[in-house]
Design a protein around this motif. Structure first.
Motif, PDB file in Angstrom:
ATOM      1  N   TRP A  11     -12.630  -1.264   1.404  1.00  0.00           N
ATOM      2  CA  TRP A  11     -11.733  -2.408   1.237  1.00  0.00           C
ATOM      3  C   TRP A  11     -10.306  -1.977   1.566  1.00  0.00           C
ATOM      4  O   TRP A  11      -9.981  -0.795   1.495  1.00  0.00           O
ATOM      5  N   PRO A  12      -9.421  -2.957   1.851  1.00  0.00           N
ATOM      6  CA  PRO A  12      -8.033  -2.591   2.176  1.00  0.00           C
ATOM      7  C   PRO A  12      -7.385  -1.749   1.064  1.00  0.00           C
ATOM      8  O   PRO A  12      -7.681  -1.941  -0.122  1.00  0.00           O
ATOM      9  N   ALA A  13      -6.483  -0.845   1.487  1.00  0.00           N
ATOM     10  CA  ALA A  13      -5.861   0.084   0.531  1.00  0.00           C
ATOM     11  C   ALA A  13      -5.141  -0.656  -0.594  1.00  0.00           C
ATOM     12  O   ALA A  13      -5.171  -0.225  -1.755  1.00  0.00           O
ATOM     13  N   LEU A  14      -4.524  -1.783  -0.263  1.00  0.00           N
ATOM     14  CA  LEU A  14      -3.787  -2.518  -1.300  1.00  0.00           C
ATOM     15  C   LEU A  14      -4.757  -2.997  -2.390  1.00  0.00           C
ATOM     16  O   LEU A  14      -4.488  -2.860  -3.591  1.00  0.00           O
ATOM     17  N   VAL A  15      -5.919  -3.530  -1.964  1.00  0.00           N
ATOM     18  CA  VAL A  15      -6.908  -4.034  -2.926  1.00  0.00           C
ATOM     19  C   VAL A  15      -7.397  -2.882  -3.811  1.00  0.00           C
ATOM     20  O   VAL A  15      -7.461  -2.991  -5.045  1.00  0.00           O
ATOM     21  N   THR A  17      -5.906  -0.107  -4.488  1.00  0.00           N
ATOM     22  CA  THR A  17      -4.835   0.396  -5.362  1.00  0.00           C
ATOM     23  C   THR A  17      -4.672  -0.533  -6.560  1.00  0.00           C
ATOM     24  O   THR A  17      -4.535  -0.069  -7.701  1.00  0.00           O
ATOM     25  N   VAL A  18      -4.695  -1.832  -6.309  1.00  0.00           N
ATOM     26  CA  VAL A  18      -4.519  -2.797  -7.407  1.00  0.00           C
ATOM     27  C   VAL A  18      -5.694  -2.686  -8.382  1.00  0.00           C
ATOM     28  O   VAL A  18      -5.517  -2.655  -9.605  1.00  0.00           O
ATOM     29  N   GLN A  19      -6.911  -2.595  -7.838  1.00  0.00           N
ATOM     30  CA  GLN A  19      -8.081  -2.476  -8.721  1.00  0.00           C
ATOM     31  C   GLN A  19      -7.987  -1.224  -9.583  1.00  0.00           C
ATOM     32  O   GLN A  19      -8.246  -1.242 -10.776  1.00  0.00           O
ATOM     33  N   TYR A  20      -7.595  -0.139  -8.944  1.00  0.00           N
ATOM     34  CA  TYR A  20      -7.466   1.125  -9.665  1.00  0.00           C
ATOM     35  C   TYR A  20      -6.394   1.001 -10.761  1.00  0.00           C
ATOM     36  O   TYR A  20      -6.597   1.406 -11.902  1.00  0.00           O
ATOM     37  N   ALA A  21      -5.258   0.401 -10.389  1.00  0.00           N
ATOM     38  CA  ALA A  21      -4.131   0.344 -11.323  1.00  0.00           C
ATOM     39  C   ALA A  21      -4.407  -0.603 -12.489  1.00  0.00           C
ATOM     40  O   ALA A  21      -3.976  -0.344 -13.612  1.00  0.00           O
ATOM     41  N   HIS A  42      -9.582   4.759  -1.146  1.00  0.00           N
ATOM     42  CA  HIS A  42      -8.551   4.713  -0.102  1.00  0.00           C
ATOM     43  C   HIS A  42      -7.390   3.906  -0.668  1.00  0.00           C
ATOM     44  O   HIS A  42      -7.418   2.686  -0.674  1.00  0.00           O
ATOM     45  N   ALA A  43      -6.382   4.608  -1.175  1.00  0.00           N
ATOM     46  CA  ALA A  43      -5.270   3.949  -1.870  1.00  0.00           C
ATOM     47  C   ALA A  43      -4.022   3.950  -0.992  1.00  0.00           C
ATOM     48  O   ALA A  43      -4.000   4.577   0.073  1.00  0.00           O
TER      49      ALA A  43
END
Ligand code: HEM
Length: 437
Positions: A11-15, A17-21, A42-43
């Motif tokens: 998935w896109p890095a932004l998605v 990163t948000v999921q992780y955060a 992939h963040a």
């Protein structure tokens, strides 16, 4: 061998990163279930390969330190200082650890115990029966006080007032956005301007504080010990470098310890059987020295189990600086590799019924350094682990033996900067302990 990363979602890095955060634990556990023991997120900060077993954690933590640099330094360097132990790597990092670690050795803790107990006594003296507050706020105030006394040597009078105000202003100016991307380090960004003013005031305060320490000599606080420290070549550290180290201790040590204490109170007061067992242990040790209290077995098991179930940091990450093989993958230079503490701490083969708060498990089996790792590991393992443990246990003992806390919030974890803390801060009503004599 060709450089490869372990599998992971595309998935896109932004998605990602948000999921992780926003849903760190669920996200990591979900990826572990789907992709196995070594997977890649992939963040926005680049790919991060996360190890989820003690064997892989051992590979990450025992690899030569030369393979690594610190994670995300582009954003953190200009905030924390270019000589901060949190951002340096290689020979420079090793040199700094040699200088900073001695005041944190277990044997030094006795010197800090009284300051820790004083901070707890002074804060709790303001409490009145039936008062409602968030344990997190009280714990933050106490851990701030402990750092003022033990790190900066400021306990009372003009010194302490100045230290308190300057340091608090700097902490308030730590907008997480500044740590996220260096693009925010721009004069047009108000948070950056506010931070620069606060950092300058802090640096000036450090120069005055160190000048006073030099004049008085022999202080037992950590600032004085850093002043007395000498490199292998016999050189003293300059004020600017000491300032970076003091700041590192402050940002790495205050909130983390307060969060651990907040979870400890929450989990123990939700489990009356655990509470009565630990109170029996504390009552029997009523006149014991701080050192003996910190060694009590059931209290120690509570500390370990709290940080197993609610590790303050879900993972630790390093950047790969030269080709490095982990888990059968030759990791590309510039990628990142880490250990998913949260996943290992929930492995049912190591910790049966992993969601249960059961301190006894730490009395039944001794976990090794790759099975229980709330303080990370290897060459970057937390410098303040013994300090945090001593403080957490002493302050908890002081509170639990004197007060009853009626829990008013049901907690789950929420992100605070890089840490994960109880979302509602553990809201309680406090009363003097019913059966206390
Ligand atoms: C319960 C409280 C604490 C927790 C859970 C905690 C956890 C951690 C973790 C996970 C790391 C990263 C380790 C790694 O990368 O392998 C770390 C690093 C660090 N911690 Fe702590 N910490 C705590 C308290 C403290 C305290 C009280 C201090 C100092 C006063 C401190 C100072 C540091 C420093 C300076 C580092 C950076 C070490 C380096 O990069 O070489 N920590 N901590």
């Amino acid at each position: 061998m060709q450089p490869t990363l372990p599998p992971g979602p595309r998935w896109p890095a932004l998605v990602q990163t948000v999921q992780y955060a926003t849903h760190t634990r669920e996200h990591l556990l979900g990826l572990h279930a789907r992709y196995g023991d070594f997977f890649t997120i992939h963040a926005l900060n680049g790919p991060v390969a996360l190890a989820c077993t003690p064997a892989l954690a051992k590979e990450v933590f025992t690899a030569d330190a030369e393979h690594y640099s610190a994670f995300a330094v582009q954003a953190t360097r200009s905030v924390l200082g270019s000589r901060s132990v949190l951002v340096t790597h290689g020979a420079e990092h090793k040199r700094q650890r040699k200088l900073i670690v001695p005041p944190f050795h277990g044997a030094r803790m006795r010197a800090y115990g009284e300051a820790m107990l004083d901070a707890a006594r002074e804060r709790t003296a303001r409490w009145t029966p039936g008062m409602e507050f968030r344990i997190h706020d009280e714990a933050m105030a106490m851990s701030f006080d402990v750092i003022l006394r033990t790190v900066f040597g400021a306990s009372e009078g003009q010194d302490a007032a100045e230290a308190r105000e300057t340091i608090q202003r700097l902490l308030d100016a730590f907008d997480p956005i500044l740590l996220f991307t260096p693009r925010t380090h721009h004069p047009l960004v108000p948070a950056w301007r506010r931070f620069l003013r606060a950092r300058q005031a802090f640096d000036e305060f450090v120069v005055r504080c160190l000048a006073r320490r030099r004049a008085s000599e022999g202080g037992t606080d950590i600032a004085s010990m850093l002043l007395a420290a000498r490199t292998e070549e016999g050189a003293a550290l300059d004020d600017a470098e000491i300032g970076d180290h003091l700041l590192a201790l402050l940002v790495a040590g205050q909130e983390t310890t307060a969060i651990a204490l907040s979870w400890m109170i929450y989990l123990v007061f939700r489990h009356p059987d655990v509470l009565s067992k630990v109170r029996a242990e504390l009552d029997a040790a009523r006149d014991a020295e701080p050192d003996a209290i910190a060694k009590l077995p059931y209290l120690s098991a509570i500390w370990d189990e709290t940080l197993r179930l609610e590790p303050v940091l879900a993972d630790v990450i390093r950047t790969v600086a030269s080709p490095l093989e982990i888990g059968g993958h030759l990791l590309p230079v510039g990628s990142n590799v880490g250990v998913a503490i949260d996943v290992i701490h929930r492995d049912p083969t190591l910790y049966p019924e992993p969601e249960r708060f059961r301190p006894e498990r730490f009395l039944e089996r001794r976990m090794n350094a790759f099975e229980h790792l709330p303080f990370g590991g290897g060459h970057r393992r937390c410098i303040g682990a013994a300090f945090a443990e001593y403080e957490g246990k002493l302050v908890f003992a002081s509170l639990a033996s004197r007060f009853d806390f009626e829990l008013r919030s049901v907690e789950h974890r929420a992100r605070r900067n890089v840490t994960l803390a109880p979302a509602h801060g553990v809201r309680v009503v406090v009363r003097p302990r019913a059966s206390a004599s």
